[in-house]
Design a protein around this motif. Sequence first.
Motif, mmCIF file in Angstrom:
data_model
loop_
_atom_site.group_PDB
_atom_site.id
_atom_site.type_symbol
_atom_site.label_atom_id
_atom_site.label_comp_id
_atom_site.label_asym_id
_atom_site.label_seq_id
_atom_site.Cartn_x
_atom_site.Cartn_y
_atom_site.Cartn_z
ATOM 1 N N PHE A 33 0.827 -1.209 0.000
ATOM 2 C CA PHE A 33 0.000 0.000 0.000
ATOM 3 C C PHE A 33 0.862 1.261 0.000
ATOM 4 O O PHE A 33 0.444 2.305 -0.505
ATOM 5 C CB PHE A 33 -0.988 0.009 1.171
ATOM 6 N N GLU A 34 2.068 1.183 0.560
ATOM 7 C CA GLU A 34 2.974 2.327 0.478
ATOM 8 C C GLU A 34 3.367 2.584 -0.977
ATOM 9 O O GLU A 34 3.413 3.740 -1.414
ATOM 10 C CB GLU A 34 4.219 2.113 1.342
ATOM 11 N N ILE A 35 3.642 1.520 -1.709
ATOM 12 C CA ILE A 35 3.919 1.672 -3.138
ATOM 13 C C ILE A 35 2.705 2.289 -3.826
ATOM 14 O O ILE A 35 2.841 3.171 -4.681
ATOM 15 C CB ILE A 35 4.265 0.307 -3.773
ATOM 16 N N GLY A 36 1.524 1.845 -3.421
ATOM 17 C CA GLY A 36 0.293 2.395 -3.984
ATOM 18 C C GLY A 36 0.146 3.879 -3.719
ATOM 19 O O GLY A 36 -0.209 4.643 -4.617
ATOM 20 N N PHE A 37 0.446 4.300 -2.480
ATOM 21 C CA PHE A 37 0.238 5.731 -2.208
ATOM 22 C C PHE A 37 1.273 6.607 -2.890
ATOM 23 O O PHE A 37 0.957 7.714 -3.325
ATOM 24 C CB PHE A 37 0.028 6.045 -0.731
ATOM 25 N N THR A 38 2.493 6.129 -3.064
ATOM 26 C CA THR A 38 3.475 6.949 -3.779
ATOM 27 C C THR A 38 3.137 7.029 -5.263
ATOM 28 O O THR A 38 3.278 8.084 -5.882
ATOM 29 C CB THR A 38 4.903 6.425 -3.587
ATOM 30 N N THR A 39 2.647 5.923 -5.817
ATOM 31 C CA THR A 39 2.251 5.922 -7.226
ATOM 32 C C THR A 39 1.046 6.827 -7.442
ATOM 33 O O THR A 39 1.022 7.633 -8.382
ATOM 34 C CB THR A 39 1.949 4.488 -7.693
ATOM 35 N N CYS A 40 0.055 6.705 -6.562
ATOM 36 C CA CYS A 40 -1.128 7.573 -6.668
ATOM 37 C C CYS A 40 -0.750 9.039 -6.488
ATOM 38 O O CYS A 40 -1.332 9.917 -7.140
ATOM 39 C CB CYS A 40 -2.180 7.178 -5.635
ATOM 40 N N LEU B 191 0.486 10.202 -9.813
ATOM 41 C CA LEU B 191 -0.602 10.258 -10.788
ATOM 42 C C LEU B 191 -1.673 11.286 -10.441
ATOM 43 O O LEU B 191 -2.431 11.709 -11.311
ATOM 44 C CB LEU B 191 -1.232 8.871 -10.939
ATOM 45 N N SER B 192 -1.708 11.720 -9.176
ATOM 46 C CA SER B 192 -2.717 12.715 -8.773
ATOM 47 C C SER B 192 -2.417 14.097 -9.341
ATOM 48 O O SER B 192 -3.274 14.972 -9.295
ATOM 49 C CB SER B 192 -2.819 12.799 -7.250
ATOM 50 N N ASN B 193 -1.192 14.267 -9.853
ATOM 51 C CA ASN B 193 -0.802 15.557 -10.445
ATOM 52 C C ASN B 193 -1.045 16.706 -9.469
ATOM 53 O O ASN B 193 -1.833 17.605 -9.720
ATOM 54 C CB ASN B 193 -1.522 15.783 -11.773
ATOM 55 N N ASN B 194 -0.339 16.602 -8.325
ATOM 56 C CA ASN B 194 -0.453 17.614 -7.270
ATOM 57 C C ASN B 194 -1.886 17.724 -6.743
ATOM 58 O O ASN B 194 -2.395 18.812 -6.501
ATOM 59 C CB ASN B 194 0.076 18.968 -7.755
ATOM 60 N N PHE B 195 -2.531 16.563 -6.599
ATOM 61 C CA PHE B 195 -3.897 16.429 -6.093
ATOM 62 C C PHE B 195 -4.944 17.121 -6.968
ATOM 63 O O PHE B 195 -6.031 17.441 -6.513
ATOM 64 C CB PHE B 195 -4.013 16.906 -4.641
ATOM 65 N N SER B 196 -4.632 17.305 -8.255
ATOM 66 C CA SER B 196 -5.617 17.899 -9.153
ATOM 67 C C SER B 196 -6.485 16.842 -9.830
ATOM 68 O O SER B 196 -7.520 17.174 -10.409
ATOM 69 C CB SER B 196 -4.928 18.768 -10.212
ATOM 70 N N ASN B 197 -6.096 15.563 -9.753
ATOM 71 C CA ASN B 197 -6.888 14.478 -10.310
ATOM 72 C C ASN B 197 -7.583 13.773 -9.143
ATOM 73 O O ASN B 197 -6.929 13.122 -8.327
ATOM 74 C CB ASN B 197 -5.982 13.514 -11.080
ATOM 75 N N LEU B 198 -8.890 13.901 -9.081
ATOM 76 C CA LEU B 198 -9.653 13.414 -7.927
ATOM 77 C C LEU B 198 -9.509 11.908 -7.731
ATOM 78 O O LEU B 198 -9.313 11.438 -6.605
ATOM 79 C CB LEU B 198 -11.126 13.800 -8.067
ATOM 80 N N LYS B 199 -9.590 11.135 -8.816
ATOM 81 C CA LYS B 199 -9.529 9.673 -8.705
ATOM 82 C C LYS B 199 -8.216 9.230 -8.057
ATOM 83 O O LYS B 199 -8.218 8.438 -7.112
ATOM 84 C CB LYS B 199 -9.683 9.047 -10.096
ATOM 85 N N TRP B 200 -7.094 9.750 -8.532
ATOM 86 C CA TRP B 200 -5.793 9.354 -7.984
ATOM 87 C C TRP B 200 -5.560 9.957 -6.603
ATOM 88 O O TRP B 200 -4.867 9.371 -5.773
ATOM 89 C CB TRP B 200 -4.662 9.712 -8.944
ATOM 90 N N SER B 201 -6.147 11.107 -6.334
ATOM 91 C CA SER B 201 -6.050 11.709 -5.002
ATOM 92 C C SER B 201 -6.769 10.856 -3.973
ATOM 93 O O SER B 201 -6.264 10.627 -2.864
ATOM 94 C CB SER B 201 -6.628 13.127 -5.003
ATOM 95 N N ILE B 202 -7.952 10.357 -4.325
ATOM 96 C CA ILE B 202 -8.677 9.456 -3.428
ATOM 97 C C ILE B 202 -7.878 8.175 -3.226
ATOM 98 O O ILE B 202 -7.753 7.674 -2.106
ATOM 99 C CB ILE B 202 -10.093 9.170 -3.970
ATOM 100 N N GLY B 203 -7.315 7.659 -4.316
ATOM 101 C CA GLY B 203 -6.475 6.469 -4.223
ATOM 102 C C GLY B 203 -5.310 6.668 -3.271
ATOM 103 O O GLY B 203 -4.971 5.788 -2.472
ATOM 104 N N PHE B 204 -4.702 7.851 -3.331
ATOM 105 C CA PHE B 204 -3.600 8.192 -2.431
ATOM 106 C C PHE B 204 -4.050 8.090 -0.973
ATOM 107 O O PHE B 204 -3.404 7.441 -0.157
ATOM 108 C CB PHE B 204 -3.080 9.601 -2.732
ATOM 109 N N PHE B 205 -5.167 8.743 -0.639
ATOM 110 C CA PHE B 205 -5.620 8.766 0.754
ATOM 111 C C PHE B 205 -6.069 7.382 1.241
ATOM 112 O O PHE B 205 -5.835 7.029 2.394
ATOM 113 C CB PHE B 205 -6.717 9.818 0.950
#
Length: 107
Positions: free
Chosen positions: A12-19, A22-36
């Motif tokens: 999951f740490e790999i997941g949050f760094t990847t998200c 991909l979140s593009n500075n938290f401007s992409n909602l889907k990847w931002s949610i994935g990060f959190f």
Amino acid sequence: MNWIVLIIAGLFEIGFTTCLKLSNNFSNLKWSIGFFVCITLSFLLLNKATQTLPMGTAYAVWTGIGAVGTVLVGILFFEEPANFWRVFFIATLIGSILGLKFIAGGH
């Protein structure tokens, strides 16, 4: 069992760094949610693993899995360099993670 929990936390740490990337500075909602989601699950599972595993060992293994995995994701999916020294030091890190697991003994 808690080693498996710790490995999943590292994934999951790999997941949050990847998200995060991909979140593009938290401007992409889907990847931002994935990060959190990933960061929350990663920390919750790390917390569970440290209830029976030595804290220092668990933390080092968790960060090591995250570091190695994140570098591999960068190489495989984001065209980051895979030169000799980078791969050498990742292999050294993997050896260190395995060594920490080995010396932790019966935990």
